[in-house]
Design a protein around this motif. Structure first.
Motif, PDB file in Angstrom:
ATOM      1  N   ILE A   1       6.809  37.188   9.173  1.00 32.23           N
ATOM      2  CA  ILE A   1       6.327  36.086   8.330  1.00 32.23           C
ATOM      3  C   ILE A   1       6.385  34.771   9.100  1.00 32.23           C
ATOM      4  CG2 ILE A   1       6.835  34.738   6.242  1.00 32.23           C
ATOM      5  CD1 ILE A   1       7.748  37.389   4.946  1.00 32.23           C
ATOM      6  N   VAL A   2       7.439  34.573   9.876  1.00 33.92           N
ATOM      7  CA  VAL A   2       7.551  33.357  10.694  1.00 33.92           C
ATOM      8  C   VAL A   2       6.385  33.263  11.676  1.00 33.92           C
ATOM      9  CG1 VAL A   2       8.893  32.242  12.520  1.00 33.92           C
ATOM     10  CG2 VAL A   2      10.050  33.122  10.475  1.00 33.92           C
ATOM     11  N   LYS A   3       6.029  34.383  12.315  1.00 30.67           N
ATOM     12  CA  LYS A   3       4.900  34.394  13.250  1.00 30.67           C
ATOM     13  C   LYS A   3       3.600  34.018  12.546  1.00 30.67           C
ATOM     14  CE  LYS A   3       6.849  37.937  16.312  1.00 30.67           C
ATOM     15  NZ  LYS A   3       6.741  39.358  16.768  1.00 30.67           N
ATOM     16  N   GLU A   4       3.424  34.500  11.320  1.00 31.07           N
ATOM     17  CA  GLU A   4       2.201  34.207  10.559  1.00 31.07           C
ATOM     18  C   GLU A   4       2.117  32.718  10.215  1.00 31.07           C
ATOM     19  OE1 GLU A   4      -1.427  35.172   9.177  1.00 31.07           O
ATOM     20  OE2 GLU A   4      -0.032  36.616  10.101  1.00 31.07           O
ATOM     21  N   ILE A   5       3.252  32.119   9.879  1.00 32.62           N
ATOM     22  CA  ILE A   5       3.279  30.695   9.529  1.00 32.62           C
ATOM     23  C   ILE A   5       2.930  29.831  10.734  1.00 32.62           C
ATOM     24  CG2 ILE A   5       4.809  28.804   8.824  1.00 32.62           C
ATOM     25  CD1 ILE A   5       6.252  30.790   7.035  1.00 32.62           C
ATOM     26  N   LEU A   6       3.308  30.270  11.922  1.00 31.75           N
ATOM     27  CA  LEU A   6       3.083  29.481  13.129  1.00 31.75           C
ATOM     28  C   LEU A   6       1.647  29.579  13.661  1.00 31.75           C
ATOM     29  CD1 LEU A   6       6.450  30.134  14.999  1.00 31.75           C
ATOM     30  CD2 LEU A   6       5.736  28.065  13.786  1.00 31.75           C
ATOM     31  N   LYS A   7       0.825  30.437  13.040  1.00 34.88           N
ATOM     32  CA  LYS A   7      -0.570  30.539  13.466  1.00 34.88           C
ATOM     33  C   LYS A   7      -1.344  29.283  13.048  1.00 34.88           C
ATOM     34  CE  LYS A   7      -0.958  35.604  13.404  1.00 34.88           C
ATOM     35  NZ  LYS A   7      -1.634  36.777  12.775  1.00 34.88           N
ATOM     36  N   PRO A   8      -2.425  28.939  13.772  1.00 35.74           N
ATOM     37  CA  PRO A   8      -3.199  27.734  13.437  1.00 35.74           C
ATOM     38  C   PRO A   8      -3.724  27.728  11.999  1.00 35.74           C
ATOM     39  CG  PRO A   8      -3.832  28.584  15.582  1.00 35.74           C
ATOM     40  CD  PRO A   8      -2.924  29.593  14.973  1.00 35.74           C
ATOM     41  N   SER A   9      -4.119  28.893  11.507  1.00 36.22           N
ATOM     42  CA  SER A   9      -4.630  28.995  10.140  1.00 36.22           C
ATOM     43  C   SER A   9      -3.781  30.003   9.373  1.00 36.22           C
ATOM     44  CB  SER A   9      -6.100  29.438  10.142  1.00 36.22           C
ATOM     45  OG  SER A   9      -6.590  29.565   8.829  1.00 36.22           O
ATOM     46  N   ILE A  10      -3.123  29.528   8.315  1.00 32.80           N
ATOM     47  CA  ILE A  10      -2.210  30.383   7.561  1.00 32.80           C
ATOM     48  C   ILE A  10      -2.974  31.172   6.512  1.00 32.80           C
ATOM     49  CG2 ILE A  10      -0.243  30.384   5.975  1.00 32.80           C
ATOM     50  CD1 ILE A  10       0.811  27.947   7.420  1.00 32.80           C
ATOM     51  N   ASP A  11      -2.792  32.481   6.526  1.00 33.48           N
ATOM     52  CA  ASP A  11      -3.441  33.372   5.570  1.00 33.48           C
ATOM     53  C   ASP A  11      -2.402  33.784   4.524  1.00 33.48           C
ATOM     54  OD1 ASP A  11      -4.685  35.356   4.156  1.00 33.48           O
ATOM     55  OD2 ASP A  11      -5.413  36.470   5.901  1.00 33.48           O
ATOM     56  N   GLU A  12      -2.516  33.196   3.317  1.00 35.33           N
ATOM     57  CA  GLU A  12      -1.511  33.472   2.288  1.00 35.33           C
ATOM     58  C   GLU A  12      -1.523  34.939   1.863  1.00 35.33           C
ATOM     59  OE1 GLU A  12      -0.162  32.143  -2.199  1.00 35.33           O
ATOM     60  OE2 GLU A  12      -1.573  30.888  -1.088  1.00 35.33           O
ATOM     61  N   ALA A  13      -2.719  35.538   1.817  1.00 32.35           N
ATOM     62  CA  ALA A  13      -2.805  36.955   1.445  1.00 32.35           C
ATOM     63  C   ALA A  13      -2.039  37.821   2.447  1.00 32.35           C
ATOM     64  CB  ALA A  13      -4.259  37.391   1.365  1.00 32.35           C
ATOM     65  N   LYS A  14      -2.147  37.462   3.726  1.00 32.06           N
ATOM     66  CA  LYS A  14      -1.419  38.195   4.762  1.00 32.06           C
ATOM     67  C   LYS A  14       0.089  38.015   4.593  1.00 32.06           C
ATOM     68  CE  LYS A  14      -0.749  40.401   8.687  1.00 32.06           C
ATOM     69  NZ  LYS A  14      -0.914  41.879   8.776  1.00 32.06           N
ATOM     70  N   ILE A  15       0.500  36.775   4.303  1.00 29.71           N
ATOM     71  CA  ILE A  15       1.929  36.506   4.106  1.00 29.71           C
ATOM     72  C   ILE A  15       2.451  37.293   2.912  1.00 29.71           C
ATOM     73  CG2 ILE A  15       3.582  34.721   3.404  1.00 29.71           C
ATOM     74  CD1 ILE A  15       2.001  32.754   5.121  1.00 29.71           C
ATOM     75  N   ARG A  16       1.638  37.342   1.866  1.00 28.74           N
ATOM     76  CA  ARG A  16       2.069  38.074   0.679  1.00 28.74           C
ATOM     77  C   ARG A  16       2.193  39.575   0.972  1.00 28.74           C
ATOM     78  NH1 ARG A  16       3.188  36.260  -4.014  1.00 28.74           N
ATOM     79  NH2 ARG A  16       3.216  37.626  -5.821  1.00 28.74           N
ATOM     80  N   GLN A  17       1.246  40.084   1.787  1.00 26.26           N
ATOM     81  CA  GLN A  17       1.310  41.501   2.156  1.00 26.26           C
ATOM     82  C   GLN A  17       2.566  41.792   2.976  1.00 26.26           C
ATOM     83  OE1 GLN A  17      -0.679  43.943   1.085  1.00 26.26           O
ATOM     84  NE2 GLN A  17       0.681  45.388   2.158  1.00 26.26           N
ATOM     85  N   LEU A  18       2.884  40.874   3.876  1.00 18.78           N
ATOM     86  CA  LEU A  18       4.109  41.039   4.671  1.00 18.78           C
ATOM     87  C   LEU A  18       5.349  40.969   3.783  1.00 18.78           C
ATOM     88  CD1 LEU A  18       3.172  38.823   7.747  1.00 18.78           C
ATOM     89  CD2 LEU A  18       3.413  41.319   7.729  1.00 18.78           C
ATOM     90  N   ALA A  19       5.281  40.118   2.763  1.00 21.23           N
ATOM     91  CA  ALA A  19       6.412  40.004   1.839  1.00 21.23           C
ATOM     92  C   ALA A  19       6.600  41.300   1.065  1.00 21.23           C
ATOM     93  CB  ALA A  19       6.179  38.835   0.883  1.00 21.23           C
ATOM     94  N   TYR A  20       5.470  41.930   0.641  1.00 21.50           N
ATOM     95  CA  TYR A  20       5.562  43.237  -0.020  1.00 21.50           C
ATOM     96  C   TYR A  20       6.270  44.240   0.880  1.00 21.50           C
ATOM     97  CZ  TYR A  20       1.949  41.670  -3.349  1.00 21.50           C
ATOM     98  OH  TYR A  20       1.229  41.011  -4.291  1.00 21.50           O
ATOM     99  N   GLU A  21       5.856  44.251   2.137  1.00 18.95           N
ATOM    100  CA  GLU A  21       6.436  45.197   3.087  1.00 18.95           C
ATOM    101  C   GLU A  21       7.910  44.915   3.346  1.00 18.95           C
ATOM    102  OE1 GLU A  21       3.901  44.896   6.473  1.00 18.95           O
ATOM    103  OE2 GLU A  21       2.125  45.657   5.417  1.00 18.95           O
ATOM    104  N   ASN A  22       8.313  43.665   3.025  1.00 21.09           N
ATOM    105  CA  ASN A  22       9.712  43.271   3.186  1.00 21.09           C
ATOM    106  C   ASN A  22      10.473  43.397   1.856  1.00 21.09           C
ATOM    107  OD1 ASN A  22      11.866  42.329   4.801  1.00 21.09           O
ATOM    108  ND2 ASN A  22      11.574  40.238   4.047  1.00 21.09           N
ATOM    109  N   ASN A  23       9.971  44.303   0.989  1.00 23.34           N
ATOM    110  CA  ASN A  23      10.631  44.655  -0.272  1.00 23.34           C
ATOM    111  C   ASN A  23      10.568  43.566  -1.339  1.00 23.34           C
ATOM    112  OD1 ASN A  23      11.513  47.220   0.686  1.00 23.34           O
ATOM    113  ND2 ASN A  23      13.160  46.183   1.797  1.00 23.34           N
ATOM    114  N   MET A  24       9.565  42.675  -1.282  1.00 26.76           N
ATOM    115  CA  MET A  24       9.425  41.693  -2.342  1.00 26.76           C
ATOM    116  C   MET A  24       8.855  42.348  -3.600  1.00 26.76           C
ATOM    117  SD  MET A  24       7.301  38.091  -2.590  1.00 26.76           S
ATOM    118  CE  MET A  24       5.705  38.782  -2.994  1.00 26.76           C
ATOM    119  N   ARG A  25       9.517  42.105  -4.734  1.00 16.73           N
ATOM    120  CA  ARG A  25       8.983  42.520  -6.026  1.00 16.73           C
ATOM    121  C   ARG A  25       8.431  41.289  -6.731  1.00 16.73           C
ATOM    122  NH1 ARG A  25       9.820  47.215  -8.345  1.00 16.73           N
ATOM    123  NH2 ARG A  25      10.026  46.351 -10.441  1.00 16.73           N
ATOM    124  N   THR A  26       7.212  41.390  -7.224  1.00 13.75           N
ATOM    125  CA  THR A  26       6.540  40.229  -7.818  1.00 13.75           C
ATOM    126  C   THR A  26       7.000  39.989  -9.251  1.00 13.75           C
ATOM    127  OG1 THR A  26       4.728  41.519  -8.746  1.00 13.75           O
ATOM    128  CG2 THR A  26       4.496  40.773  -6.453  1.00 13.75           C
TER     129      THR A  26
END
Length: 506
Positions: free
Chosen positions: A448-473
């Motif tokens: 997730i840190v790597k995704e935030i440091l990219k020039p253009s932040i993709d929230e959908a990608k961050i959310r997908q990574l959060a799911y994979e990191n055991n996030m329950r919505t």
């Protein structure tokens, strides 16, 4: 007869006392008022025996048709309603006679507060209309008209509240804020008061703060075991930023206080910056902001860094200056807890960027985000089961389509039946009593840190990574409550449906 609302009447409860509650319950009526030529009675029966009541009252009767439940709520709460009515009449008599002292109105105000506390109200609203004065309680997030007074009582009622809150009684055309404390049933309550001028008089809002809530433990907030484990891990960091997000009235401050209660040890110095302070915490240094004397977030936060704190709690990050100081504090070895208004946990990153935070600072300081909402619980006094066919019909009638449900991945067919509240006097006909928090916990990891440091932040990608990191919505957590018969689908859609289209579970 057309169905009408009882709330538009100033009800004379002395008539009910005179004829007796038994008669009212038997015929499901509620006498409303004596006019010069007739008496007005509310009924839920369009075919009521009119002659019976004409003979009982010995005068003409005007019947109005209302819902049966509306009458039962008034009758079931008659003890309180009559007590308030009696105190109002005595107060009006004193006002009419131009007496300088009016102990009745003091007793009336205290009784209204006590009644609001008994109903677990979070707020009392006192509002003047052109001819009347309404008292409304906010119960489980919903406002209910509890009583309607004559406007003659309004000015002295307003003055009494200002007296309690140490405000200027003569000021009626400018906003004023104050607070006072009272003890009821051996419990101390704080009350925050707000006055704003309106075309019909001042609108008064009183927030009720039960000091017992300041001692709520983290395990009693409503987290499931898995989420509680992740949150305990996050708050054990010695530095970094942890945010609690959600709309106004979603319980963010209560959650923060419960976190502070867990972290509050003699080896830690904790300082809070709040506007206003809701509860007093033992062994915690609390600062209340005073913009009128120049004590702003910026000045307070800069000063507390020189106080050598271990943990800093910020009531709310509102602007770029407050955010910058919070980030600097997190960078320099402090654990910073704060609230922020965002729709979801992962949307917090975009909100921080909007406030001017640099991506690399977010990546290096933000440890975790807890997003939360409050949903109403099914009233246990009128809970009933509903089969799937009737449930689908009800949902369709209320505008809740299959498309909305699919967006939240709610699969109705896995449930043989659902529980709902039919509505009773305990829940004021709503079918709900009390509230339960639902949560969404978002913890950072290297991806997730790597995704935030990219020039253009993709929230959908961050959310997908959060799911994979055991996030329950929130939707996950909400559906668990539906399955466990704690709340209803309608309530979940009401609370989180506005962003369901991009909060799929899968």
């Amino acid at each position: 007869m057309l169905t009408q609302e009882l709330n538009r009447f100033i009800i004379d409860y002395s008539i009910t006392k005179k004829i007796g509650l038994d008669i009212c319950y038997k015929y499901n009526i509620l006498p409303l008022e004596h006019k010069e030529l007739y008496t007005t009675i509310a009924t839920s029966d369009p075919n009521i025996d009119k002659d019976f009541f004409i003979n009982m009252f010995h005068r003409p009767i005007r019947f109005i048709l209302v819902k049966q439940q509306s009458i039962l709520i008034k009758l079931d709460n008659f003890k309180h309603n009559y007590k308030i009515y009696d105190l109002v009449q005595k107060s009006l008599d004193v006002v009419k006679n131009n007496a300088t002292k009016n102990s009745y109105i003091l007793n009336l105000f205290d009784y209204i507060i006590m009644y609001a506390i008994e109903l677990n109200s979070s707020d009392i609203h006192i509002e003047a209309t052109k001819e009347e004065m309404n008292i409304r309680f906010r119960i489980d997030g919903t406002l209910y008209i509890i009583y309607t007074f004559t406007k003659k009582l309004y000015r002295i009622f307003s003055s009494i509240i200002k007296y309690y809150a140490h405000l200027d009684i003569a000021v009626v055309r400018l906003p004023q804020d104050g607070r006072f404390s009272k003890v009821f049933s051996d419990n101390e309550f704080d009350f925050r008061v707000s006055f704003i001028p309106t075309i019909n008089g001042e609108s008064i809002a009183i927030r009720i703060l039960n000091n017992k809530n300041s001692k709520i433990l983290l395990k009693d907030i409503g987290f499931n075991k898995e989420l509680l484990k992740y949150l305990k891990k996050a708050i054990n960091y010695t530095n970094g930023l942890i945010l609690v997000t959600g709309p106004t009235g979603s319980g963010k401050t209560t959650t923060l206080y419960s976190i502070l209660n867990r972290l509050n040890k003699s080896s830690k110095k904790i300082i809070t910056v709040e506007n206003p302070i809701e509860y007093n915490l033992d062994k915690v240094q609390q600062i209340e902001l005073r913009e009128d004397i120049g004590l702003s977030y910026e000045i307070a936060l800069k000063s507390i860094l020189r106080q050598d704190p271990d943990i800093i709690m910020i009531g709310e990050i509102r602007d770029k200056k407050a955010l910058n100081i919070a980030i600097q504090a997190a960078l320099t070895g402090h654990l910073v807890l704060a609230t922020l208004h965002t729709i979801s946990a992962t949307q917090t990153i975009h909100r921080l960027l909007d406030l001017g935070a640099e991506p690399y600072l977010i990546a290096s300081t933000l440890r975790a985000v807890l997003s939360q909402r409050l949903v109403r619980k099914i009233c246990p006094n009128c809970a009933d089961t509903q089969d799937l066919k009737s449930l689908k019909q009800d949902l369709y009638r209320k505008g809740i389509t299959h498309k909305k449900l699919e967006a939240l991945n709610f699969d109705l067919d896995i449930m043989p039946n659902f529980v709902y509240g039919k509505g009773c006097s305990s829940c004021r006909g709503s079918g709900y009593l009390g509230r339960q928090a639902i949560f969404e916990f978002f913890e950072f990891n290297d991806e997730i840190v790597k995704e935030i440091l990219k020039p253009s932040i993709d929230e959908a990608k961050i959310r997908q990574l959060a799911y994979e990191n055991n996030m329950r919505t929130l939707a996950h957590n909400a559906w668990d409550l539906v399955v466990d018969d704690v709340t209803t689908i309608e309530e979940i859609i009401r609370v989180i449906g506005e962003y369901s289209k991009w909060h799929k579970l899968n």
